[in-house]
Each structure stands twice: as structure tokens, then as C-alpha cells.
Scaffold this active site. Structure first.
Site, PDB file in Angstrom:
ATOM      1  N   TRP A 144       1.019  -1.390   0.188  1.00 55.01           N
ATOM      2  CA  TRP A 144      -0.032  -0.198   0.080  1.00 55.01           C
ATOM      3  C   TRP A 144       1.012   1.616  -0.321  1.00 55.01           C
ATOM      4  O   TRP A 144       0.144   2.558  -0.786  1.00 55.01           O
ATOM      5  CB  TRP A 144      -0.910  -0.002   1.072  1.00 55.01           C
ATOM      6  CG  TRP A 144      -2.199  -1.405   1.259  1.00 55.01           C
ATOM      7  CD1 TRP A 144      -2.100  -1.999   1.719  1.00 55.01           C
ATOM      8  CD2 TRP A 144      -3.422  -1.382   0.314  1.00 55.01           C
ATOM      9  NE1 TRP A 144      -3.070  -2.874   1.874  1.00 55.01           N
ATOM     10  CE2 TRP A 144      -2.913  -2.860  -0.010  1.00 55.01           C
ATOM     11  CE3 TRP A 144      -3.488  -0.412  -0.904  1.00 55.01           C
ATOM     12  CZ2 TRP A 144      -4.388  -3.132  -0.725  1.00 55.01           C
ATOM     13  CZ3 TRP A 144      -4.196  -1.478  -1.869  1.00 55.01           C
ATOM     14  CH2 TRP A 144      -4.690  -2.648  -1.715  1.00 55.01           C
ATOM     15  N   ASP A 178      -2.075   6.751   5.842  1.00 57.39           N
ATOM     16  CA  ASP A 178      -3.108   5.168   5.300  1.00 57.39           C
ATOM     17  C   ASP A 178      -4.274   4.454   6.396  1.00 57.39           C
ATOM     18  O   ASP A 178      -2.827   4.156   7.035  1.00 57.39           O
ATOM     19  CB  ASP A 178      -2.699   5.887   4.569  1.00 57.39           C
ATOM     20  CG  ASP A 178      -3.414   3.998   4.094  1.00 57.39           C
ATOM     21  OD1 ASP A 178      -4.627   3.888   4.456  1.00 57.39           O
ATOM     22  OD2 ASP A 178      -3.096   3.446   2.756  1.00 57.39           O
ATOM     23  N   LYS A 224     -13.066  -1.679   5.288  1.00 61.58           N
ATOM     24  CA  LYS A 224     -12.129  -2.905   6.335  1.00 61.58           C
ATOM     25  C   LYS A 224     -12.619  -2.437   7.971  1.00 61.58           C
ATOM     26  O   LYS A 224     -12.965  -3.439   8.009  1.00 61.58           O
ATOM     27  CB  LYS A 224     -10.866  -2.584   6.390  1.00 61.58           C
ATOM     28  CG  LYS A 224     -10.561  -2.716   5.348  1.00 61.58           C
ATOM     29  CD  LYS A 224      -9.007  -2.015   4.235  1.00 61.58           C
ATOM     30  CE  LYS A 224      -8.922  -3.618   3.339  1.00 61.58           C
ATOM     31  NZ  LYS A 224      -7.837  -2.293   1.803  1.00 61.58           N
TER      32      LYS A 224
HETATM   33  C1  LIG Z   1      -7.393  -1.652   0.918  1.00 64.71           C
HETATM   34  C2  LIG Z   1      -6.595  -0.855   1.388  1.00 64.71           C
HETATM   35  C3  LIG Z   1      -6.205   0.518   0.450  1.00 64.71           C
HETATM   36  C4  LIG Z   1      -7.282   0.460  -0.581  1.00 64.71           C
HETATM   37  O1  LIG Z   1      -8.763   0.777  -0.914  1.00 64.71           O
HETATM   38  P1  LIG Z   1      -9.789   1.146  -1.349  1.00 64.71           P
HETATM   39  O2  LIG Z   1     -10.644   1.748  -0.786  1.00 64.71           O
HETATM   40  O3  LIG Z   1     -10.158  -0.058  -2.428  1.00 64.71           O
HETATM   41  O4  LIG Z   1      -8.886   2.032  -2.350  1.00 64.71           O
HETATM   42  C5  LIG Z   1      -5.678   1.181   0.428  1.00 64.71           C
HETATM   43  N1  LIG Z   1      -4.596   1.296   2.099  1.00 64.71           N
HETATM   44  C6  LIG Z   1      -4.482  -0.001   2.871  1.00 64.71           C
HETATM   45  C7  LIG Z   1      -3.841   0.341   3.799  1.00 64.71           C
HETATM   46  C8  LIG Z   1      -5.214  -0.480   2.348  1.00 64.71           C
HETATM   47  O5  LIG Z   1      -5.563  -1.518   3.460  1.00 64.71           O
END
Ligand SMILES: *Cc1c(COP(=O)(O)O)cnc(C)c1O
Length: 362
Positions: free
Chosen positions: A102, A172, A196
Site C-alpha cells: 500500500w 493511511d 475494512k
Molecule cells: C485496502 C487498502 C487500501 C485501498 O483501499 P481502496 O478503498 O480499495 O482503494 C489502501 N490502503 C490500505 C492500508 C488498505 O488496506
């Protein structure tokens, strides 16, 4: 009604209470005779949900007055681009800590738009840990420092955030936002795709300092990609993903009712320890590839003695009502995603199954 134990990494399991509330008011929401997904986003009923979700984020995380809550579409992946579009001026450079997948994707977008440097990386150890403060090489003039709080795929997590000095820090937190109390005010921006830990897919939450947004140079940034647009219009510049935001509101109410982030932390540590203790108990059968100090309490990654056994484990688990235990396709192995909403009983059921599987196949 039958509910599986859902260990998928995302979209992921949601609190039953949040789903039940949605079910109960699906056709006739608050006496309107309409579904929440049918009603105008300008209606007073929707407006109340929208603002309740915003204030619950502020309350749960203890955000200071400078923070605003934005709801943006395009997932966390669009934030990878919006961040440098808004906050990486021409000629400047941003720092990124690379903990795998990521963060690499976030850096890719920054490199398209400007220049960024790796301020730390755990690549040499196969991303099986997160870099320590002493290993970081921070640029005091960086436009910002970007950190991925939890690596969903590698199963690593920062248990102490870096000290960015005077540089604005951006997190993030897609896979661990609200998992425990943190000092959110040490950040200038936090973002997360909802699917998530806080809701369904379709919305990303951005917690950002107003004072930072006001300083950004965005003359050449399209309107929808400016944080200022969403901030000025309270995320109602255009039609927001209203149903997703409503579900996030339901989830945040649930988090609050569980004792807020203190309650979440107790629940999450107990769940994670059940699995990590099992690895200690049965080291010949289950093994965590992640160094102890960096182990994630959201995504527990583990290996079995062979790939054949891993495939059998994942298949047998489904027969026992447990889904989503296959590791990410880029790393293989197994992974149990045990976000806030995963019940302790689900992890206990998994641990019981793992012991039995080891007994039969060991
Ligand atoms: C899943 C994830 C993403 C991507 O998320 P999307 O909403 O599918 O673009 C980015 N960063 C982390 C840490 C993730 O787990």
C-alpha cells in the site's frame, strides 16, 4: 438466520447491530416511507445522519477543533493521488515510509505528480516489520510524511507512530482506523477506505486539518479533487455515497456503545492474543512471519508447514463456516482479518478449529 465467521480482508464483517438497524429500517426509514438510499441527500433526515457520522469521528478520536471530517468517493486509492495533488507543491518533496504494497502504491501516485523519497523501508527484511524511529531518514523540509499505519497484506502494524518533527504527518489508516485510542492530533491528515474497519465500500473518510487545507495551492487541481471543495461544502458539493455514510454512522454508534476506542482496544487485543499465543503454543505447525513488535491486531498473517496444508486448511475452514482465510495473492499463506466487528467468539472458533486441524494433520 445463518451468519458465517467472516475473515475477509475487505469488504469485511460488520457489526450485527449495524446491519440489523439497516434491515429494520430498509423500506421505511424514520417514518419517511422511503429507504435511506432513496431519499434526497439534501433532506433534513439525511443531513442529520451525515453530520452525526462526522461528529462521531471527532468524538471517538478526540480530534481538536482544527480537524474536519470529509467523505470522499474513490476509496483510499484515490487518496493516494489527492494527497500529492493538494499538498505536494511544484519543486517540493514528500517523505514516505515504505512498509510494502500500500505504501508503494501511495508513492507511485506521488511520483506521477511530483517528487517523493523513501524516508524508511523494511524491504530488506521482506516487510516483516515496520521501520523504527532510529531507522528513519526524515527530510525536515518535506511537504509531508506519509505512513501506512497497518499493512493489511503483510500483517504489520505501527504500535508507535513516527515522530515527524515539524513536518505534517499523514496516515493511511484504511485497515486499522478506530482500532484503539491514538493521538490523532499528531497527524495533519488521516484517511481510510471504509470497507475494512468502519463500514461498507463506496466511501473514504478523510480527517484533515482546516489550517493545512487553507494553505494548499490548488489552482490546477480539478474541483472534485480539491480537499477545499469537500471541506467548504461539508462533503455535500455533489451527491455523496449516502447509503455507505449511513452504514458508517451505524458502525460508529456501535463503536461508541462498546465503550469507544478503549473498548475496541480491549476487544482487539484479546482477539489478537488468542491467535498469537496459539502460534507460541504450536510453533511447529503455525508460524507468524512477522516480527513480534510489528504484529498486526487487525490482519493476522500466518504460515503452515507446507503450501498443500495451507490450501487444505483454507478449504476445511469453509466447511466449518469460516471464510476468507487465504492470504493475499501477492504473499500466499493464510490471513485472518479480525477487525473491530469480528466477535471474540469468531476468533475462539477459529483457534479451536486450528488446534483440531493441527491434531488431525500434524
Ligand atoms: C485496502 C487498502 C487500501 C485501498 O483501499 P481502496 O478503498 O480499495 O482503494 C489502501 N490502503 C490500505 C492500508 C488498505 O488496506
Amino acid at each position: 438466520m445463518y451468519r458465517s465467521w467472516n475473515f475477509y480482508a475487505g469488504p469485511a464483517t460488520l457489526p450485527l447491530e449495524a446491519l440489523e438497524q439497516a434491515r429494520d429500517e430498509f423500506l421505511d426509514w424514520e417514518g419517511t416511507g422511503m429507504s435511506v438510499m432513496e431519499i434526497s441527500h439534501r433532506s433534513k433526515q439525511y443531513d442529520a445522519v451525515h453530520h452525526e457520522a462526522m461528529s462521531l469521528f471527532k468524538e471517538l478520536l478526540g480530534l481538536d477543533e482544527d480537524f474536519e471530517v470529509l467523505f470522499v468517493q474513490g476509496g483510499a486509492s484515490t487518496q493516494f493521488a489527492m494527497l500529492p495533488l493538494n499538498f505536494l507543491p511544484q519543486g517540493a518533496s514528500a517523505d514516505y515510509i515504505n512498509t510494502g504494497t500500500w505504501s508503494a502504491k501511495a508513492m507511485k501516485e506521488a511520483n506521477i505528480l511530483g517528487s517523493c523519497r523513501e524516508a524508511g523501508s523494511s524491504e530488506s527484511s521482506g516487510f516483516t516489520r515496520v521501520p523504527t524511529q532510529g531507522e528513519l531518514d526524515l527530510d525536515p523540509n518535506a511537504a509531508y510524511l506519509h505512513v501506512t499505519s497497518n499493512n493489511t497484506i503483510k500483517g504489520t502494524q505501527f504500535h508507535q507512530f513516527p515522530d515527524p518533527g515539524q513536518v505534517p504527518m499523514v496516515g493511511d489508516m484504511s485497515s486499522d482506523i478506530l482500532w484503539r485510542p491514538i493521538n490523532a492530533n499528531s497527524f495533519s491528515m488521516i484517511y481510510a477506505g471504509a470497507q475494512k474497519n468502519i463500514g461498507p465500500s463506496g466511501v473514504a473518510v478523510v480527517l484533515v486539518r482546516r489550517s493545512w487545507v487553507e494553505k494548499a495551492t490548488v489552482d490546477r487541481v480539478p474541483t472534485m479533487l480539491r480537499y477545499a471543495t469537500h471541506l467548504d461544502k461539508e462533503s455535500l458539493y455533489n451527491t455523496p455515497p449516502s447509503f455507505s455514510i449511513y452504514m458508517v454512522r451505524n458502525v460508529l454508534r456501535w463503536v461508541k456503545a462498546q465503550g469507544g476506542l478503549v473498548g475496541m482496544e480491549a476487544r482487539n487485543r484479546a482477539k489478537g492474543d488468542l491467535l498469537y499465543n496459539l502460534f507460541e503454543e504450536m510453533p511447529d505447525f503455525f508460524r507468524s512471519p512477522v516480527e513480534k513488535a510489528s504484529r498486526s491486531y487487525m490482519n493476522v498473517v500466518f504460515r503452515l508447514p507446507s503450501e498443500e496444508l495451507e490450501a487444505k486448511f483454507v478449504a476445511d475452514a469453509t466447511v466449518n463456516g469460516m471464510f476468507g482465510l487465504k492470504g493475499h495473492r501477492s504473499v500466499g499463506g493464510c490471513r485472518a482479518s479480525i477487525y473491530n466487528a469480528m466477535a471474540p467468539e469468531g476468533v475462539q472458533a477459529l483457534v479451536d478449529f486450528m488446534k483440531e486441524f493441527a491434531r488431525v494433520n500434524g
